[in-house]
Design an enzyme around this catalytic site. Structure first.
Site, mmCIF file in Angstrom:
data_model
loop_
_atom_site.group_PDB
_atom_site.id
_atom_site.type_symbol
_atom_site.label_atom_id
_atom_site.label_comp_id
_atom_site.label_asym_id
_atom_site.label_seq_id
_atom_site.Cartn_x
_atom_site.Cartn_y
_atom_site.Cartn_z
ATOM 1 N N ASP A 93 14.176 13.750 30.740
ATOM 2 C CA ASP A 93 14.647 13.421 29.395
ATOM 3 C C ASP A 93 15.086 14.692 28.690
ATOM 4 O O ASP A 93 14.521 15.769 28.929
ATOM 5 C CB ASP A 93 13.557 12.727 28.570
ATOM 6 C CG ASP A 93 14.162 12.030 27.358
ATOM 7 O OD1 ASP A 93 14.596 10.868 27.503
ATOM 8 O OD2 ASP A 93 14.258 12.665 26.292
ATOM 9 N N TYR A 102 16.905 15.935 16.740
ATOM 10 C CA TYR A 102 15.573 15.361 16.979
ATOM 11 C C TYR A 102 14.476 16.276 16.439
ATOM 12 O O TYR A 102 13.486 15.812 15.873
ATOM 13 C CB TYR A 102 15.348 15.115 18.470
ATOM 14 C CG TYR A 102 16.048 13.881 18.987
ATOM 15 C CD1 TYR A 102 15.565 12.614 18.681
ATOM 16 C CD2 TYR A 102 17.182 13.975 19.763
ATOM 17 C CE1 TYR A 102 16.211 11.474 19.142
ATOM 18 C CE2 TYR A 102 17.836 12.842 20.237
ATOM 19 C CZ TYR A 102 17.339 11.598 19.917
ATOM 20 O OH TYR A 102 17.977 10.477 20.370
ATOM 21 N N ARG A 111 22.458 6.894 30.927
ATOM 22 C CA ARG A 111 21.145 6.677 31.527
ATOM 23 C C ARG A 111 21.311 5.587 32.555
ATOM 24 O O ARG A 111 21.558 4.448 32.243
ATOM 25 C CB ARG A 111 20.143 6.231 30.462
ATOM 26 C CG ARG A 111 19.635 7.379 29.665
ATOM 27 C CD ARG A 111 18.524 6.921 28.750
ATOM 28 N NE ARG A 111 18.749 7.479 27.439
ATOM 29 C CZ ARG A 111 18.467 6.856 26.319
ATOM 30 N NH1 ARG A 111 17.967 5.660 26.330
ATOM 31 N NH2 ARG A 111 18.696 7.448 25.173
ATOM 32 N N ARG A 119 15.313 0.476 31.398
ATOM 33 C CA ARG A 119 14.636 -0.810 31.217
ATOM 34 C C ARG A 119 15.426 -2.016 31.689
ATOM 35 O O ARG A 119 14.868 -3.082 31.871
ATOM 36 C CB ARG A 119 14.265 -0.984 29.737
ATOM 37 C CG ARG A 119 13.056 -0.174 29.349
ATOM 38 C CD ARG A 119 12.903 -0.111 27.866
ATOM 39 N NE ARG A 119 14.066 0.540 27.301
ATOM 40 C CZ ARG A 119 14.162 0.924 26.035
ATOM 41 N NH1 ARG A 119 13.184 0.690 25.198
ATOM 42 N NH2 ARG A 119 15.247 1.530 25.601
ATOM 43 N N ARG A 131 7.057 1.180 34.769
ATOM 44 C CA ARG A 131 6.709 1.520 33.393
ATOM 45 C C ARG A 131 5.478 0.777 32.886
ATOM 46 O O ARG A 131 4.851 1.207 31.913
ATOM 47 C CB ARG A 131 7.909 1.256 32.469
ATOM 48 C CG ARG A 131 8.941 2.367 32.498
ATOM 49 C CD ARG A 131 8.538 3.573 31.644
ATOM 50 N NE ARG A 131 8.818 3.348 30.236
ATOM 51 C CZ ARG A 131 7.911 3.200 29.309
ATOM 52 N NH1 ARG A 131 6.637 3.219 29.622
ATOM 53 N NH2 ARG A 131 8.256 3.031 28.048
HETATM 54 O O1 CP3 Z 1 19.794 7.808 33.860
HETATM 55 C C1 CP3 Z 1 18.770 8.270 34.358
HETATM 56 O O2 CP3 Z 1 18.174 7.729 35.286
HETATM 57 C C2 CP3 Z 1 18.244 9.599 33.858
HETATM 58 C C3 CP3 Z 1 17.249 9.498 32.856
HETATM 59 C C4 CP3 Z 1 17.508 9.830 31.419
HETATM 60 C C5 CP3 Z 1 16.520 9.536 30.443
HETATM 61 N N1 CP3 Z 1 16.888 10.090 29.271
HETATM 62 C C6 CP3 Z 1 15.275 8.777 30.687
HETATM 63 C C7 CP3 Z 1 14.845 7.888 29.575
HETATM 64 C C8 CP3 Z 1 18.524 10.523 30.770
HETATM 65 C C9 CP3 Z 1 19.834 11.037 31.329
HETATM 66 C C10 CP3 Z 1 18.116 10.690 29.410
HETATM 67 C C11 CP3 Z 1 18.887 11.452 28.416
HETATM 68 C C12 CP3 Z 1 18.582 11.259 26.999
HETATM 69 N N2 CP3 Z 1 17.363 11.074 26.410
HETATM 70 C C13 CP3 Z 1 19.560 11.340 25.982
HETATM 71 C C14 CP3 Z 1 21.002 11.685 26.187
HETATM 72 C C15 CP3 Z 1 21.790 10.537 26.731
HETATM 73 C C16 CP3 Z 1 21.957 9.389 25.750
HETATM 74 O O3 CP3 Z 1 21.594 8.290 26.124
HETATM 75 O O4 CP3 Z 1 22.457 9.618 24.656
HETATM 76 C C17 CP3 Z 1 18.896 11.116 24.760
HETATM 77 C C18 CP3 Z 1 19.527 11.074 23.389
HETATM 78 C C19 CP3 Z 1 17.512 10.970 25.033
HETATM 79 C C20 CP3 Z 1 16.400 10.801 24.060
HETATM 80 C C21 CP3 Z 1 15.674 9.532 24.287
HETATM 81 N N3 CP3 Z 1 14.858 9.267 25.369
HETATM 82 C C22 CP3 Z 1 15.636 8.401 23.452
HETATM 83 C C23 CP3 Z 1 16.416 8.248 22.173
HETATM 84 C C24 CP3 Z 1 14.789 7.455 24.063
HETATM 85 C C25 CP3 Z 1 14.340 6.122 23.520
HETATM 86 C C26 CP3 Z 1 15.353 5.087 23.852
HETATM 87 C C27 CP3 Z 1 14.885 3.695 23.540
HETATM 88 O O5 CP3 Z 1 15.756 2.855 23.563
HETATM 89 O O6 CP3 Z 1 13.687 3.460 23.302
HETATM 90 C C28 CP3 Z 1 14.341 7.998 25.269
HETATM 91 C C29 CP3 Z 1 13.454 7.356 26.242
HETATM 92 C C30 CP3 Z 1 14.038 7.245 27.602
HETATM 93 N N4 CP3 Z 1 14.368 8.312 28.363
HETATM 94 C C31 CP3 Z 1 14.296 6.063 28.310
HETATM 95 C C32 CP3 Z 1 14.795 6.469 29.573
HETATM 96 C C33 CP3 Z 1 15.189 5.596 30.736
HETATM 97 C C34 CP3 Z 1 14.066 4.639 27.762
HETATM 98 C C35 CP3 Z 1 13.298 3.738 28.618
HETATM 99 C C36 CP3 Z 1 11.813 3.741 28.510
HETATM 100 O O7 CP3 Z 1 11.214 3.726 27.416
HETATM 101 O O8 CP3 Z 1 11.208 3.703 29.580
#
Ligand code: CP3
Length: 317
Positions: A51, A128, A2, A6, A15
């Site tokens: 996502d 999930y 990612r 944040r 955000r």
């Molecule tokens: O990198 C980028 O700019 C692309 C954006 C991206 C997001 N999610 C946005 C996001 C990508 C590539 C993902 C993939 C994703 N999402 C994965 C696979 C990659 C990995 O990291 O393993 C997974 C497992 C998810 C599922 C997911 N989405 C989770 C577990 C969370 C919560 C994480 C947390 O720490 O709270 C998210 C939310 C999410 N999707 C965020 C981002 C940037 C977290 C930031 C926020 O809440 O704004």
């Protein structure tokens, strides 16, 4: 990894006004976030802001994100009836906002910065969908897998079909490479990976390969079954930091490997961070197929300056 997130002040600012799902569903905002790390870090490629869980809405599982706890699935999958009920849907109609964001981002990106589209792999999505959110042990997922293997295979096969088609649609919209994220597959034994997961990842990657763009197969914790993971498909195999790059390269026949920086190395003092980066570059040994990257997402605690320093170090050789 990612790339946006944040750890970036500009992202945190957006955000404050928009939920993560709002950002994903609004193509202008998603394109804007996609470009943030390109401008701020000087990375070689962009990944579309979206996502892996977005298909859960058209699958009618319900999706929300709660601050501090991560994703929440309102109607998790519990039994065969839930799996049979999963609707078939048209990805362009139901997830068209992702393709719109890709078209916009592609137009705004410099011509020499490729745009990567992505989707979740069948196993990680199933985890999930069954757990109802994040998990440390994947107990419900594994119980489902062992207790009702036929239903498990039906579920993963359906998910493979969805994500394969979703990936191909992203390429049609302008994504120049596609990444399949199997973030949590490393919780499985090599034998269970082969039995319960590999055919479905292979199916998703085969469907996506119709788009004729490079496919990146991402996983973490895959060192114990790297050969089988690579054999499922992908032009680029992603590795985490639990295996040295040269050791991975000796084990699989692949043109390209992505990885393998430990994300926490970005929290280390500069000298220790530099040592980690240089060690990877040395082990890459000048192979043209190495895509330098983190082994997993950037930690929210990371200083943007540390990420920039790594990009500059890699570019400087
Ligand atoms: O990198 C980028 O700019 C692309 C954006 C991206 C997001 N999610 C946005 C996001 C990508 C590539 C993902 C993939 C994703 N999402 C994965 C696979 C990659 C990995 O990291 O393993 C997974 C497992 C998810 C599922 C997911 N989405 C989770 C577990 C969370 C919560 C994480 C947390 O720490 O709270 C998210 C939310 C999410 N999707 C965020 C981002 C940037 C977290 C930031 C926020 O809440 O704004």
């Amino acid at each position: 990894m990612r790339q946006a997130g944040r750890y970036m002040p500009q992202y945190r600012k957006l955000r404050q006004r928009h939920s993560i799902l709002d950002l994903c569903r609004n193509p202008e905002l998603a394109a804007e976030v996609t470009l943030q790390p390109v401008h701020r870090l000087g990375v070689d490629a962009a990944i579309i802001f979206a996502d892996i869980l977005l298909p859960f809405e058209p699958l009618r599982l319900g999706l929300s994100f709660t601050a501090g706890e991560g994703p929440h699935i309102q109607r998790p999958i519990r039994d065969a009836a839930d799996v049979e009920r999963l609707p078939a849907f048209n990805v362009d109609a139901e997830l068209g906002f992702v393709m719109d964001a890709i078209r916009l981002a592609r137009r705004e990106l410099p011509a020499d910065v490729p745009l990567i589209g992505f989707a979740g792999a069948p196993f990680t999505l199933a985890s999930y969908a069954i757990e109802g959110g994040a998990s440390r042990t994947f107990t419900k997922t594994k119980r489902f897998m062992y207790q009702t293997p036929d239903t498990w295979h039906l579920l993963l096969s359906k998910l493979a079909d969805v994500v394969g088609r979703f990936l191909a649609a992203q390429a049609r919209a302008g994504a120049q490479a596609l990444q399949l994220f199997d973030s949590w597959v490393g919780c499985l034994s090599p034998d269970d990976y082969r039995t319960y997961v590999q055919p479905h990842s292979r199916k998703a990657l085969t469907i996506a390969s119709a788009a004729k763009v490079p496919l990146i197969h991402f996983g973490t914790g895959t060192a114990t079954f790297l050969e089988d993971f690579a054999a499922a498909g992908g032009d680029v195999i992603s590795i985490d930091w639990r295996i040295p790059l040269d050791a991975a390269w000796a084990r699989i026949e692949t043109r390209a490997i992505q990885g393998n920086l430990e994300p926490a190395a970005l929290l280390a003092p500069a000298a220790e961070r530099t040592r980690h980066v240089r060690d990877i570059l040395t082990r890459a040994g000048g192979r043209p197929g190495h895509i330098f990257n983190l082994g997993h997402g950037i930690l929210p605690e990371t200083d943007v300056a540390a990420v920039r320093a790594v990009v500059e170090l890699v570019h400087g050789g």
